[in-house]
Design an enzyme around this catalytic site. Structure first.
Site, PDB file in Angstrom:
ATOM      1  N   GLU A 202       0.834  -1.195   0.000  1.00 24.11           N
ATOM      2  CA  GLU A 202       0.000   0.000   0.000  1.00 24.11           C
ATOM      3  C   GLU A 202       0.869   1.245   0.000  1.00 24.11           C
ATOM      4  OE1 GLU A 202      -2.572  -0.653   3.433  1.00 24.11           O
ATOM      5  OE2 GLU A 202      -1.244   0.520   4.713  1.00 24.11           O
ATOM      6  N   HIS A 237       2.070   3.599  20.312  1.00 25.99           N
ATOM      7  CA  HIS A 237       0.781   3.395  19.627  1.00 25.99           C
ATOM      8  C   HIS A 237      -0.423   3.644  20.532  1.00 25.99           C
ATOM      9  CE1 HIS A 237       2.938   2.088  16.141  1.00 25.99           C
ATOM     10  NE2 HIS A 237       3.541   1.135  16.819  1.00 25.99           N
ATOM     11  N   ARG A 294     -17.565   1.367  19.923  1.00 26.24           N
ATOM     12  CA  ARG A 294     -17.803   1.610  21.354  1.00 26.24           C
ATOM     13  C   ARG A 294     -17.558   3.085  21.634  1.00 26.24           C
ATOM     14  NH1 ARG A 294     -12.540   2.582  22.583  1.00 26.24           N
ATOM     15  NH2 ARG A 294     -11.000   1.312  21.521  1.00 26.24           N
TER      16      ARG A 294
END
Length: 390
Positions: A202, A237, A294
């Site tokens: 990608e 992260h 959520r």
């Protein structure tokens, strides 16, 4: 339409308290669950009723689906709110709750399942004109063919192991002359790490930003967005600072990313509160990353700029009511910033730390909001996320 009278909150700490506050304002009774480590926790004291669900480790307490549903039935609750983390994105739990005749305050099990898989999510939204990171989303090991695909995508590109994770089998290639060597390295790394050498290609996004959009849908096919949050400041992260709205987007881009997020929600018949995450390149063009099915840790910054209580909306949607807000009613008021406060040891690479909270003073004043689950003198347990407050 059912009116919810009592909610069990299948969570702990600040998010459990957050949900309980709104429930109390709505005249709804609350049931807390707790592990043996959380017996003295604030959410246990705040709830109308509280039940112990097991020993400190999460898998023996907060992750015990059947035990949690049993407690809900025992307490006469008619709904379960999962908070975030733990069982909040578990399609099997949402299905079990419904099977027990209780209301799950969240999306359908089908929506959770589709959006829980990155490839299934990309497939679902591909028919809805959502921008995706350019690339070839099928696995490949044939080097000449892959080289041709890379040229079509345009350099720089990212070679990613199909079975991968944790950065293994991942290579950034800046120009064609490096391609073959990096492709071979990625394949051999993927083979040794995962026993599968297949990779996909990608476009590599340079200087990426992480921008997410809060969406809200009902069970009647309506969906809206509540603007975006900037979540680019991360460590390991993990987001550490979030703000709303993003300072890089003007009116036009804001409208475009918001509308794209609503299309993502419609792609999986989404209802309840959810977040659509995008990666944004240096030209401020956005590409779909994933959807979180959520409430997010950082939902308060959206509440601050819109004046909308997202937990209240979740409860109304779960009751089957149509959305009470229309897109054109929403406006941005000011700017909001959230900072996460962690129990960590700065002398030890900022790793999570435990012990007694000796001094803890909440900031106060106009425009300040603190969501937390601790007070001075309490112990920070070792078993859970180290976030104290935000």
């Amino acid at each position: 339409m059912p009116n919810i009278k009592k909610i069990l909150i299948a969570n702990r700490g600040e998010i459990a308290l957050r949900v309980m506050r709104t429930a109390r304002e709505m005249g709804i009774k609350t049931v807390a669950i707790y592990s043996e480590a959380d017996r003295k926790a604030l959410h246990v004291r705040y709830a109308d009723e509280a039940f112990c669900v097991g020993p400190p480790p999460s898998k023996e307490s907060y992750l015990r689906m059947d035990a949690i549903i049993d407690v809900a039935e025992q307490a006469g609750a008619d709904a379960i709110h999962p908070g975030y983390g733990f069982l909040s994105e578990n399609a099997a739990f949402a299905a079990k709750v419904a099977k027990a005749g209780l209301i799950f305050i969240g999306p359908s099990p089908a929506s959770i399942e589709v959006m829980g898989s990155k490839l299934a999510a990309k497939e679902a939204v591909s028919h809805y004109n959502i921008p995706m990171v350019p690339g070839i989303q099928t696995a490949i090991t044939d080097i000449p063919k892959a080289k041709k695909q890379a040229a079509e995508v345009g350099y720089p590109i990212l070679i990613k192991a199909s079975a991968g994770g944790g950065g293994k089998g991942m290579r950034i290639v800046n120009e064609e002359s490096e391609f073959e060597e990096q492709m071979q390295r990625a394949i051999s790394e993927a083979e040794s790490a995962f026993g599968d050498g297949a990779v996909f290609i990608e476009k590599y996004i340079t200087s990426p930003r992480h921008i997410e959009v809060q969406v809200l849908g009902d069970q009647h096919g309506n969906a809206i967005h509540l603007f975006e949050r900037e979540c680019s400041i991360q460590r390991r992260h993990q987001k550490v600072i979030e703000e709303a709205p993003s300072s890089v987007y003007g009116e036009e881009k804001r409208k475009a990313i918001g509308e794209a997020a609503v299309r993502v929600a419609k792609a999986c018949d989404y209802y309840g509160a959810g977040t659509v995450e995008f990666i944004v390149d240096e030209n401020l063009d956005f590409f779909f990353l994933e959807m979180n099915t959520r409430l997010q840790v950082e939902h308060p910054v959206t509440e601050q700029i819109t004046g909308i209580d997202l937990v209240r909306q979740q409860i109304l949607v779960a009751e089957g009511k149509p959305l009470e807000i229309k897109q054109e009613d929403l406006k941005i008021h000011g700017h909001s910033l959230e900072v996460r406060v962690y129990a960590e040891d700065p002398a030890n690479s900022f790793l999570p730390d435990i012990g007694k909270l000796v001094t803890y003073v909440r900031p106060q004043g106009l425009g300040v909001r603190v969501d937390d689950g601790f007070e001075e003198g309490m112990d920070i347990p070792i078993y859970y996320d180290p976030m104290i407050a935000k």
